[in-house]
Design a protein around this motif. Structure first.
Motif, PDB file in Angstrom:
ATOM      1  N   ALA A   1      52.675  31.027  46.962  1.00  0.00           N
ATOM      2  CA  ALA A   1      52.796  31.828  46.087  1.00  0.00           C
ATOM      3  C   ALA A   1      51.675  33.019  45.823  1.00  0.00           C
ATOM      4  N   GLY A   2      50.628  32.462  45.966  1.00  0.00           N
ATOM      5  CA  GLY A   2      49.404  33.079  45.378  1.00  0.00           C
ATOM      6  C   GLY A   2      48.949  32.788  44.061  1.00  0.00           C
ATOM      7  N   ALA A   3      48.028  33.265  43.179  1.00  0.00           N
ATOM      8  CA  ALA A   3      47.567  32.875  42.172  1.00  0.00           C
ATOM      9  C   ALA A   3      48.348  33.845  41.043  1.00  0.00           C
ATOM     10  N   PRO A   4      49.332  33.428  40.267  1.00  0.00           N
ATOM     11  CA  PRO A   4      49.904  34.417  39.177  1.00  0.00           C
ATOM     12  C   PRO A   4      48.830  34.797  38.298  1.00  0.00           C
ATOM     13  N   GLY A   5      47.743  34.598  37.947  1.00  0.00           N
ATOM     14  CA  GLY A   5      46.975  35.008  37.327  1.00  0.00           C
ATOM     15  C   GLY A   5      46.410  36.397  37.683  1.00  0.00           C
ATOM     16  N   LEU A   6      46.413  36.463  39.127  1.00  0.00           N
ATOM     17  CA  LEU A   6      45.929  37.835  39.601  1.00  0.00           C
ATOM     18  C   LEU A   6      46.868  38.865  39.370  1.00  0.00           C
ATOM     19  N   ASP A   7      48.108  38.623  38.944  1.00  0.00           N
ATOM     20  CA  ASP A   7      49.206  39.720  38.938  1.00  0.00           C
ATOM     21  C   ASP A   7      48.742  40.634  37.587  1.00  0.00           C
ATOM     22  N   LEU A   8      48.098  40.112  36.751  1.00  0.00           N
ATOM     23  CA  LEU A   8      47.951  41.021  35.424  1.00  0.00           C
ATOM     24  C   LEU A   8      46.729  41.713  35.756  1.00  0.00           C
ATOM     25  N   LEU A   9      45.655  41.099  36.422  1.00  0.00           N
ATOM     26  CA  LEU A   9      44.566  41.704  36.896  1.00  0.00           C
ATOM     27  C   LEU A   9      44.651  42.885  37.747  1.00  0.00           C
ATOM     28  N   MET A  10      45.489  42.805  38.834  1.00  0.00           N
ATOM     29  CA  MET A  10      45.709  43.798  39.610  1.00  0.00           C
ATOM     30  C   MET A  10      46.530  44.839  39.216  1.00  0.00           C
ATOM     31  N   GLN A  11      47.304  44.707  38.200  1.00  0.00           N
ATOM     32  CA  GLN A  11      48.253  45.672  37.789  1.00  0.00           C
ATOM     33  C   GLN A  11      47.835  46.500  36.568  1.00  0.00           C
ATOM     34  N   ALA A  12      46.904  45.909  35.949  1.00  0.00           N
ATOM     35  CA  ALA A  12      46.155  46.257  34.647  1.00  0.00           C
ATOM     36  C   ALA A  12      45.782  47.818  35.102  1.00  0.00           C
ATOM     37  N   PRO A  13      45.836  48.782  34.215  1.00  0.00           N
ATOM     38  CA  PRO A  13      45.105  50.115  34.281  1.00  0.00           C
ATOM     39  C   PRO A  13      43.619  49.731  34.065  1.00  0.00           C
ATOM     40  N   HIS A  14      43.031  51.077  34.995  1.00  0.00           N
ATOM     41  CA  HIS A  14      41.479  50.886  34.619  1.00  0.00           C
ATOM     42  C   HIS A  14      40.996  51.042  33.172  1.00  0.00           C
ATOM     43  N   ARG A  15      40.238  50.326  32.414  1.00  0.00           N
ATOM     44  CA  ARG A  15      39.685  50.427  31.485  1.00  0.00           C
ATOM     45  C   ARG A  15      38.287  50.887  31.610  1.00  0.00           C
ATOM     46  N   PRO A  16      37.811  52.219  31.176  1.00  0.00           N
ATOM     47  CA  PRO A  16      36.686  52.663  31.203  1.00  0.00           C
ATOM     48  C   PRO A  16      35.706  51.979  30.536  1.00  0.00           C
ATOM     49  N   ARG A  17      34.417  51.997  31.242  1.00  0.00           N
ATOM     50  CA  ARG A  17      33.205  51.029  30.566  1.00  0.00           C
ATOM     51  C   ARG A  17      33.002  51.342  28.877  1.00  0.00           C
TER      52      ARG A  17
ATOM     53  N   ILE B   1      38.607  32.584  41.854  1.00  0.00           N
ATOM     54  CA  ILE B   1      40.072  33.251  41.823  1.00  0.00           C
ATOM     55  C   ILE B   1      39.910  34.434  41.532  1.00  0.00           C
ATOM     56  N   GLU B   2      39.553  34.990  40.120  1.00  0.00           N
ATOM     57  CA  GLU B   2      39.750  36.219  39.871  1.00  0.00           C
ATOM     58  C   GLU B   2      38.735  37.240  40.107  1.00  0.00           C
ATOM     59  N   ALA B   3      37.671  36.785  40.087  1.00  0.00           N
ATOM     60  CA  ALA B   3      36.506  37.631  40.535  1.00  0.00           C
ATOM     61  C   ALA B   3      36.534  38.271  41.753  1.00  0.00           C
ATOM     62  N   ALA B   4      37.079  37.639  42.867  1.00  0.00           N
ATOM     63  CA  ALA B   4      37.233  38.144  44.077  1.00  0.00           C
ATOM     64  C   ALA B   4      38.066  39.523  44.137  1.00  0.00           C
ATOM     65  N   ALA B   5      38.991  39.594  43.393  1.00  0.00           N
ATOM     66  CA  ALA B   5      39.913  40.897  43.133  1.00  0.00           C
ATOM     67  C   ALA B   5      39.088  41.731  43.038  1.00  0.00           C
ATOM     68  N   PHE B   6      37.913  41.705  42.321  1.00  0.00           N
ATOM     69  CA  PHE B   6      36.864  42.790  41.803  1.00  0.00           C
ATOM     70  C   PHE B   6      35.742  43.126  42.774  1.00  0.00           C
ATOM     71  N   ALA B   7      35.800  42.307  43.890  1.00  0.00           N
ATOM     72  CA  ALA B   7      34.493  42.036  44.702  1.00  0.00           C
ATOM     73  C   ALA B   7      33.224  41.708  44.084  1.00  0.00           C
ATOM     74  N   LEU B   8      33.335  40.894  42.842  1.00  0.00           N
ATOM     75  CA  LEU B   8      32.316  40.779  41.980  1.00  0.00           C
ATOM     76  C   LEU B   8      31.307  39.812  42.629  1.00  0.00           C
ATOM     77  N   PRO B   9      30.093  39.868  42.865  1.00  0.00           N
ATOM     78  CA  PRO B   9      29.267  38.830  43.211  1.00  0.00           C
ATOM     79  C   PRO B   9      29.283  37.346  42.244  1.00  0.00           C
ATOM     80  N   VAL B  10      29.466  36.341  42.615  1.00  0.00           N
ATOM     81  CA  VAL B  10      29.401  34.926  41.843  1.00  0.00           C
ATOM     82  C   VAL B  10      28.475  34.087  42.198  1.00  0.00           C
TER      83      VAL B  10
END
Length: 380
Positions: free
Chosen positions: A167-183, A288-297
């Motif tokens: 199935a994939g990780a359902p926690g990613l659904d919200l992250l990848m569908q959320a609108p961008h929030r400016p800094r 899991i989630e940080a990879a959706a943002f290509a964020l170094p960990v």
């Protein structure tokens, strides 16, 4: 007859997953109830905000020593059993590996309820959660692993292939569908000034190591202080030793600047990942989630040892020099650039509908309820 599915959430760590699956089930026409254990870190309404009917259970916290957590596990088993007796659901959906989740699995098994398990087949060799996850796997009737490697492990554990849906990780659904929030909006929501390039840090105890991961925590704190970067530090979870390690982080933060302690980011977690320079600590969200943002960990110590990870994760031993080297690499712009376009092993952000589709249609019969080992035939 309309079937009823209960989706269980035991902490802030699985709120997003429960919200995603609960909403997807509602949209598939399935009667859905979320059984939500209150978070000791404070109230949250993520699941209710997604329109899922919710029953809340008290946190039942009596300390984070082994006796206190054992009593909590017993109290939650009784609480889950009570809701299951009242609601009589056809299926209970459980996520991951927490001892609270094992309490729900025990209550559901005794109630004769079909169990669907998300995120089975993964490994976290530095935490007792590893054993809890595998125990839940053996109690579960349907499996929704997040990665191909996890699905293969379920087969090796004797689970029958027809029960498994990648199935994939359902926690990613919200992250990848959320609108961008400016800094600027992100820091305004936190009621703080933008501190500049910040490190997002999260630490949880290592429940299978002799010192509970204390050496790793000290190595992390030393490396964070040496960077001189601002840090947003989220709260420690309710594991053995969590209160003591949380107190150590607070004590350290009082001597540093600028450190911001935020018990729970809730819906602000996605923009935190989007705007952070680096994530550091030992949380599964770094895997899991940080990879959706290509964020170094920078992943410190053994808590996540064995879990499938992407190219953004730099592992470091529980040693200040090792963490310092990993932090230097993670902060290198060249490393960040190398991650552009990376794929996430944990899926594409469409796990919720996959899970709901099978749960809505799966025949609930003797074949589903009667488990055997892969390759074994039932005999009279």
């Amino acid at each position: 007859m309309t079937r009823t599915v209960c989706v269980v959430s035991v902490s802030r760590a699985d709120r997003a997953m429960a919200a995603v699956v609960g909403r997807a089930l509602d949209e598939a026409g399935v009667s859905t109830l979320a059984m939500v254990v209150d978070d000791p870190l404070g109230p949250d309404s993520l699941i209710e905000d997604h329109g899922v009917r919710t029953c809340r259970l008290p946190a039942h916290m009596e300390g984070d020593d082994t006796a206190g957590l054992g009593r909590r596990m017993g109290a939650l088993t009784a609480a889950f059993a009570g809701v299951l007796a009242d609601e009589r659901p056809d299926v209970v959906v459980l996520t991951g590996d927490r001892y609270e989740t094992l309490a729900a699995a025990g209550a559901a098994s005794l109630a004769g309820t079909v169990i669907a398990h998300l995120h089975g087949g993964e490994l976290t060799l530095g935490a007792m959660d590893d054993a809890f996850r595998h125990a839940i796997t053996k109690l579960a009737h349907l499996h929704f692993p997040a990665t191909g490697a996890a699905a293969a492990r379920l087969i090796r554990m004797g689970e029958e292939g027809w029960r498994i849906t990648l199935a994939g990780a359902p926690g990613l659904d919200l992250l990848m569908q959320a609108p961008h929030r400016p800094r600027a909006d992100f820091f305004r929501a936190l009621n703080m000034a933008d501190p500049g390039d910040f490190i997002l840090a999260t630490w949880h105890p290592e429940t299978l190591t002799t010192d509970g991961g204390a050496a790793g925590l000290e190595a992390l704190l030393t490396a964070l202080a040496e960077t001189g970067r601002p840090v947003l530090f989220t709260g420690v979870n309710a594991d053995p030793g969590g209160a003591g390690q949380g107190a150590r982080i607070r004590s350290w933060a009082e001597e540093q600047a600028p450190i911001h302690l935020i018990p729970s980011l809730g819906p602000l977690y996605a923009p935190a990942l989007a705007h952070a320079a680096v994530m550091a600590g030992n949380s599964s969200s770094g895997i899991i989630e940080a990879a959706a943002f290509a964020l170094p960990v920078v992943n410190v110590g053994d808590r996540q040892k064995g879990r499938d990870r992407g190219a953004n994760v730099i592992d470091a031993a529980a040693d200040p020099a090792a963490v310092r080297r990993a932090m230097t690499r993670a902060l290198d712009p060249a490393f960040r650039s190398s991650l552009t376009g990376m794929a996430n092993l944990y899926g594409d952000g469409c796990a919720g509908p996959r899970i709901a589709t099978r749960l809505a249609a799966e025949p609930i019969d003797d074949r589903l309820r009667r488990k055997t080992l892969q390759g074994e035939e039932l005999t009279a």
